[in-house]
Design a protein around this motif. Structure first.
Motif, PDB file in Angstrom:
ATOM      1  N   MET A 197       1.392  -1.197  -0.021  1.00 27.63           N
ATOM      2  CA  MET A 197       0.010   0.050   0.181  1.00 27.63           C
ATOM      3  C   MET A 197       1.072   0.522   0.089  1.00 27.63           C
ATOM      4  O   MET A 197       1.741   0.864   0.599  1.00 27.63           O
ATOM      5  N   PRO A 198       0.496   2.723  -0.643  1.00 25.33           N
ATOM      6  CA  PRO A 198       1.416   3.814  -0.932  1.00 25.33           C
ATOM      7  C   PRO A 198       1.339   4.564   0.253  1.00 25.33           C
ATOM      8  O   PRO A 198       0.314   4.482   1.745  1.00 25.33           O
ATOM      9  N   ASP A 199       2.183   4.662   0.493  1.00 28.47           N
ATOM     10  CA  ASP A 199       2.477   6.035   2.101  1.00 28.47           C
ATOM     11  C   ASP A 199       1.864   7.382   1.430  1.00 28.47           C
ATOM     12  O   ASP A 199       1.380   7.325   0.244  1.00 28.47           O
ATOM     13  N   ALA A 207      -0.727  10.899  -7.357  1.00 29.17           N
ATOM     14  CA  ALA A 207      -2.263  11.442  -7.447  1.00 29.17           C
ATOM     15  C   ALA A 207      -2.878   9.489  -7.495  1.00 29.17           C
ATOM     16  O   ALA A 207      -3.860   9.381  -8.042  1.00 29.17           O
ATOM     17  N   LEU A 208      -3.101   8.790  -5.942  1.00 29.39           N
ATOM     18  CA  LEU A 208      -2.902   7.950  -5.817  1.00 29.39           C
ATOM     19  C   LEU A 208      -4.194   7.798  -4.941  1.00 29.39           C
ATOM     20  O   LEU A 208      -3.728   8.046  -3.610  1.00 29.39           O
ATOM     21  N   PRO A 209      -5.405   6.748  -5.468  1.00 23.91           N
ATOM     22  CA  PRO A 209      -6.492   6.867  -4.511  1.00 23.91           C
ATOM     23  C   PRO A 209      -5.815   5.847  -2.678  1.00 23.91           C
ATOM     24  O   PRO A 209      -5.248   4.770  -3.034  1.00 23.91           O
ATOM     25  N   ALA A 210      -5.740   6.055  -1.717  1.00 24.66           N
ATOM     26  CA  ALA A 210      -5.655   5.305  -0.542  1.00 24.66           C
ATOM     27  C   ALA A 210      -5.866   4.173  -0.379  1.00 24.66           C
ATOM     28  O   ALA A 210      -4.638   3.041  -0.511  1.00 24.66           O
ATOM     29  N   ASN A 211      -6.950   3.814  -1.895  1.00 24.74           N
ATOM     30  CA  ASN A 211      -6.741   2.033  -1.287  1.00 24.74           C
ATOM     31  C   ASN A 211      -6.632   1.513  -2.657  1.00 24.74           C
ATOM     32  O   ASN A 211      -6.687  -0.148  -2.763  1.00 24.74           O
ATOM     33  N   VAL A 212      -5.752   2.162  -3.716  1.00 23.37           N
ATOM     34  CA  VAL A 212      -4.828   1.269  -4.744  1.00 23.37           C
ATOM     35  C   VAL A 212      -3.535   0.488  -3.955  1.00 23.37           C
ATOM     36  O   VAL A 212      -2.737   1.328  -3.961  1.00 23.37           O
ATOM     37  N   PRO A 213      -3.246  -0.017  -4.320  1.00 24.80           N
ATOM     38  CA  PRO A 213      -2.212  -0.197  -3.950  1.00 24.80           C
ATOM     39  C   PRO A 213      -0.620  -0.703  -5.422  1.00 24.80           C
ATOM     40  O   PRO A 213      -1.341   0.067  -5.896  1.00 24.80           O
TER      41      PRO A 213
END
Length: 246
Positions: A197-199, A207-213
């Motif tokens: 998961m991204p920090d 610009a990545l949603p929090a729920n996208v690995p």
């Protein structure tokens, strides 16, 4: 004029030109150009083979060969009962070290790079081991945000032995283009892929949603003699990449 009306107008003109290039190749190139220029957008549904055939007065075999070619290159996706659409994902081959920019261009997409860091440093024990260097040797640390069709898709850190870079400021969008200009030829690579998961920092950079690995790609590029040229760690949007290993 709608996008598809403009597309048919362009295809009609291109296919009418006298050329030794086969029709299906000219058709496929026109579709890739339309994607690159924004005439066709990601996930847009294309007309059917029959519609293309009738409106352009070409055989369905020609259309099918063009679509087969575009599908292999990752430009379109085809599914029975749904049709053909412009792909929203970017296929990236792990087999050969061509670099993201070159692979994007080959698939009719527009690559770009925003550089965060280009600096000469003393390498750590980990990087020294990867590159076959002594601890503390000079390497260039290259960090950048990679874009495809104006959308941020990954953050990449690379370490390159200093002897391979005469002028870091001369590196443009593509490190591998710079390599080729210097007669440095990456020909093979070793890759490891994992997911996490991204920090927060990574989320902001691409610009990545929090729920996208993110997919973490660790890759070592080598020349024909097996000499390490670059070790990189890329953090890629899992919703926009398809990695090909065969």
């Amino acid at each position: 004029m709608t996008n598809q009306t403009a597309l048919f107008s362009r295809l009609t003109s291109i296919l009418a030109d006298e050329s030794r290039t086969p029709l299906y190749k000219r058709f496929a190139t026109a579709i890739k150009d339309a994607v690159r220029e924004g005439m066709l957008v990601h996930e847009e549904i294309l007309p059917s083979e029959r519609e293309f055939s009738q409106l352009l007065n070409i055989s369905r075999i020609t259309v099918r060969k063009a679509m087969d070619s575009l599908e292999k290159e990752g430009v379109v996706l085809r599914s029975r009962g749904y049709g053909t659409q412009i792909s929203s994902q970017f296929e990236y081959s792990l087999k050969e070290p061509k670099g993201l920019s070159q692979q994007a261009v080959l698939r009719g997409k527009k690559p770009d790079t925003v550089w965060i860091n280009k600096s000469k440093i003393h390498c750590s024990a980990e990087i020294a081991e990867k590159l076959g260097l002594s601890i503390g040797s000079d390497v260039y640390l290259l960090k950048r945000i990679r874009y495809v069709d104006e959308q941020a898709v990954s953050v990449e850190e690379s370490w390159v032995p200093a002897r391979y870079i005469a002028d870091a400021d001369a590196i443009g969008i593509s490190l591998y283009d710079y390599f080729h200009q210097q007669q440095i030829l990456p020909v093979k690579s070793q890759s490891r892929v994992s997911a996490r998961m991204p920090d927060e920092a990574l989320q902001q950079q691409i610009a990545l949603p929090a729920n996208v690995p993110v997919l973490v790609i660790k890759q070592l590029a080598m020349d024909a003699q097996g000499n390490p040229l670059e070790y990189s760690i890329s953090y890629c949007r899992s919703d926009m990449y398809v990695f090909i290993a065969e």
